[in-house]
Scaffold this motif. Structure first.
Motif, PDB file in Angstrom:
ATOM      1  N   ARG A 157       0.834  -1.208   0.000  1.00  0.00           N
ATOM      2  CA  ARG A 157       0.000   0.000   0.000  1.00  0.00           C
ATOM      3  C   ARG A 157       0.870   1.260   0.000  1.00  0.00           C
ATOM      4  O   ARG A 157       0.550   2.249  -0.662  1.00  0.00           O
ATOM      5  CB  ARG A 157      -0.912   0.003   1.230  1.00  0.00           C
ATOM      6  CG  ARG A 157      -1.891   1.161   1.298  1.00  0.00           C
ATOM      7  CD  ARG A 157      -3.164   0.866   0.552  1.00  0.00           C
ATOM      8  NE  ARG A 157      -3.847   2.070   0.124  1.00  0.00           N
ATOM      9  CZ  ARG A 157      -4.953   2.068  -0.604  1.00  0.00           C
ATOM     10  NH1 ARG A 157      -5.489   0.920  -0.984  1.00  0.00           N
ATOM     11  NH2 ARG A 157      -5.518   3.189  -0.983  1.00  0.00           N
ATOM     12  N   GLU A 209      -1.318  -4.206   2.383  1.00  0.00           N
ATOM     13  CA  GLU A 209      -2.772  -4.359   2.472  1.00  0.00           C
ATOM     14  C   GLU A 209      -3.163  -5.722   1.920  1.00  0.00           C
ATOM     15  O   GLU A 209      -2.598  -6.183   0.922  1.00  0.00           O
ATOM     16  CB  GLU A 209      -3.472  -3.256   1.690  1.00  0.00           C
ATOM     17  CG  GLU A 209      -4.987  -3.226   1.856  1.00  0.00           C
ATOM     18  CD  GLU A 209      -5.585  -1.914   1.369  1.00  0.00           C
ATOM     19  OE1 GLU A 209      -5.852  -1.033   2.210  1.00  0.00           O
ATOM     20  OE2 GLU A 209      -5.762  -1.763   0.139  1.00  0.00           O
ATOM     21  N   VAL A 211      -6.648  -8.087   0.919  1.00  0.00           N
ATOM     22  CA  VAL A 211      -8.101  -8.125   0.695  1.00  0.00           C
ATOM     23  C   VAL A 211      -8.522  -9.573   0.493  1.00  0.00           C
ATOM     24  O   VAL A 211      -7.939 -10.287  -0.328  1.00  0.00           O
ATOM     25  CB  VAL A 211      -8.492  -7.273  -0.533  1.00  0.00           C
ATOM     26  CG1 VAL A 211     -10.001  -7.341  -0.757  1.00  0.00           C
ATOM     27  CG2 VAL A 211      -8.028  -5.829  -0.355  1.00  0.00           C
ATOM     28  N   GLY A 279     -14.555  -3.260   7.276  1.00  0.00           N
ATOM     29  CA  GLY A 279     -13.572  -4.195   6.726  1.00  0.00           C
ATOM     30  C   GLY A 279     -14.032  -5.637   6.743  1.00  0.00           C
ATOM     31  O   GLY A 279     -13.217  -6.565   6.821  1.00  0.00           O
ATOM     32  N   GLU A 290     -16.009  -8.001   1.699  1.00  0.00           N
ATOM     33  CA  GLU A 290     -14.560  -8.206   1.645  1.00  0.00           C
ATOM     34  C   GLU A 290     -13.916  -7.902   2.995  1.00  0.00           C
ATOM     35  O   GLU A 290     -14.240  -6.912   3.646  1.00  0.00           O
ATOM     36  CB  GLU A 290     -13.927  -7.303   0.584  1.00  0.00           C
ATOM     37  CG  GLU A 290     -14.176  -7.754  -0.844  1.00  0.00           C
ATOM     38  CD  GLU A 290     -13.413  -6.910  -1.852  1.00  0.00           C
ATOM     39  OE1 GLU A 290     -13.115  -7.425  -2.949  1.00  0.00           O
ATOM     40  OE2 GLU A 290     -13.131  -5.739  -1.551  1.00  0.00           O
ATOM     41  N   ILE A 292     -10.736  -6.620   4.805  1.00  0.00           N
ATOM     42  CA  ILE A 292      -9.613  -5.751   4.438  1.00  0.00           C
ATOM     43  C   ILE A 292      -8.757  -5.509   5.675  1.00  0.00           C
ATOM     44  O   ILE A 292      -9.267  -5.086   6.722  1.00  0.00           O
ATOM     45  CB  ILE A 292     -10.115  -4.403   3.884  1.00  0.00           C
ATOM     46  CG1 ILE A 292     -11.016  -4.626   2.667  1.00  0.00           C
ATOM     47  CG2 ILE A 292      -8.932  -3.512   3.521  1.00  0.00           C
ATOM     48  CD1 ILE A 292     -11.734  -3.383   2.184  1.00  0.00           C
ATOM     49  N   ARG A 294      -4.647  -4.132   7.012  1.00  0.00           N
ATOM     50  CA  ARG A 294      -3.376  -3.502   6.667  1.00  0.00           C
ATOM     51  C   ARG A 294      -2.368  -3.770   7.774  1.00  0.00           C
ATOM     52  O   ARG A 294      -2.696  -3.660   8.958  1.00  0.00           O
ATOM     53  CB  ARG A 294      -3.546  -1.989   6.481  1.00  0.00           C
ATOM     54  CG  ARG A 294      -4.197  -1.595   5.169  1.00  0.00           C
ATOM     55  CD  ARG A 294      -4.443  -0.111   5.066  1.00  0.00           C
ATOM     56  NE  ARG A 294      -5.400   0.342   6.074  1.00  0.00           N
ATOM     57  CZ  ARG A 294      -6.712   0.167   5.990  1.00  0.00           C
ATOM     58  NH1 ARG A 294      -7.220  -0.449   4.926  1.00  0.00           N
ATOM     59  NH2 ARG A 294      -7.507   0.594   6.937  1.00  0.00           N
TER      60      ARG A 294
END
Length: 366
Positions: A157, A209, A211, A279, A290, A292, A294
């Motif tokens: 990211r 990141e 996903v 997230g 999804e 998500i 990080r």
């Protein structure tokens, strides 16, 4: 030494040191009948192995995996899968100076404080090289999840001050850029920033990141083993990670509830959300959108500048680190984050099979 195992039903135990004969992992709980070859594992290991780009350590390791048990005639047998990755490029002489000296930013001092002994060759068990074993196990978890319709995509990211733009998101760039950024313009700027860091004998941090799509609603537990808590523990266990965010993460702390809540709506018999600030996880349980996350990585602590430190006999001294080190760990850590996420999601899915009576009835009466 405790703490080398992870997972409940799909459980892994890693072993080995940075400059030992080999690294390895035991995977226990893999279902029988999965088609599995060393090639399936190697594809993932090739994504993290050193010496592939100008922004990774020049240490050359083939990271060639060998499956020792648990597979017969190309299929998993349901018994423990043992995998070994030989070390072939040890240069322990690079670390002779730190045998009695603690490197700033490393685990040298804390490891010595705990055990009264440490393997100073590349950090021993504390080395990032240990993650090769995790990746080998995560490759199996990813293959199982893929057969379930669950897919993971991880990428860089940001590196230092350079972040990708969602407007320029190009999935093919993840595997084609040395930074693993899905934004070629950002990759060019990050590469220039890293070149300057290397010129100054310095290093950089960044953010990975990940996903995850296809995870059904209802995975995870609502108290201590929340799905986001388990993901955070898994990803935080990667050596250089200093923070983990789920969804909008830290940004949510500065919002109002009316801004942060994800509105629900019905769509062709399914419940969906208009946004995904959470997230993909609500109350510790997946909501079907999804997932998500990080992972924030600190700068590589091995820098070629003179640093102040002490010896194990309490003498103040200065240290100039030698050896072969990454100016940034983030690109090689992308697959590690992906694999730790896969291991966590799969284990949670397997545990979820006992959450409801109808799951057991449907399975055994089918």
């Amino acid at each position: 030494m405790a703490g080398s195992s992870f997972g409940t039903l799909f459980k892994i135990t890693t072993f080995g040191e940075s400059h030992g004969k080999a690294l390895g992992v035991i995977v226990d709980g893999c279902p029988a009948g999965l088609s599995l070859s060393e090639h399936d594992i190697q594809v993932f290991l090739d994504r993290r192995k050193p010496g592939q780009t100008k922004i990774s350590t020049p240490r050359k390791e083939n990271d060639q995996v060998e499956i020792l048990s648990g597979v017969f005639e190309g299929k998993t047998t349901g018994t423990p899968i043992a995998m070994m990755i030989p070390n072939t490029s040890q240069r322990s002489s690079d670390y002779g100076e730190i045998a009695v000296t603690y490197r700033p930013g490393h685990a040298d001092f804390s490891f010595d404080s705990k055990f009264g002994f440490r393997d100073y060759r590349g950090g021993g068990r504390s080395s990032a090289r240990e993650t090769a074993a995790r990746v080998a196990a995560g490759a199996i978890a990813s293959k199982i999840l893929s057969s379930m319709g669950v897919h993971l995509t991880a990428y860089t990211r940001s590196i230092g001050p350079v972040s990708i733009s969602d407007d320029h998101f190009d999935p093919s760039a993840i595997s084609e850029t040395s930074t693993c950024m899905p934004d070629r313009e950002a990759d060019a700027r990050a590469s220039a920033f890293l070149a300057q860091c290397m010129k100054e004998h310095d290093s950089a941090g960044g953010v990975v990141e990940c996903v995850v799509s296809g995870v059904p609603a209802g995975i995870g537990d609502p108290v201590f083993e929340k799905l986001d808590a388990m993901l955070s523990m898994a990803v935080m266990s990667i050596g250089a990670v200093k923070a983990v965010e789920i969804g909008d993460g830290i940004a949510a702390a500065s919002r109002k509830g009316s801004e942060n809540n994800d509105a629900f709506y019905a769509d062709h018999g399914q419940i969906k959300k208009k946004t995904n600030h959470a997230g993909g996880i609500l109350g510790g349980i997946s909501d079907g959108s999804e997932i998500i996350l990080r992972a924030h990585f600190k700068p590589t602590p091995s820098i070629f500048q003179k640093q102040h430190t002490v010896t194990n006999t309490l003498e103040n001294t200065e240290l100039e680190i030698r050896g072969r080190h990454d100016p940034v760990v983030v690109p090689r850590a992308v697959v590690v984050v992906e694999c730790m996420t896969a291991l966590t999601i799969l284990d949670a899915c397997m545990k979820n099979m006992t959450a409801r009576l109808d799951y057991l009835v449907d399975f055994y009466q089918s």
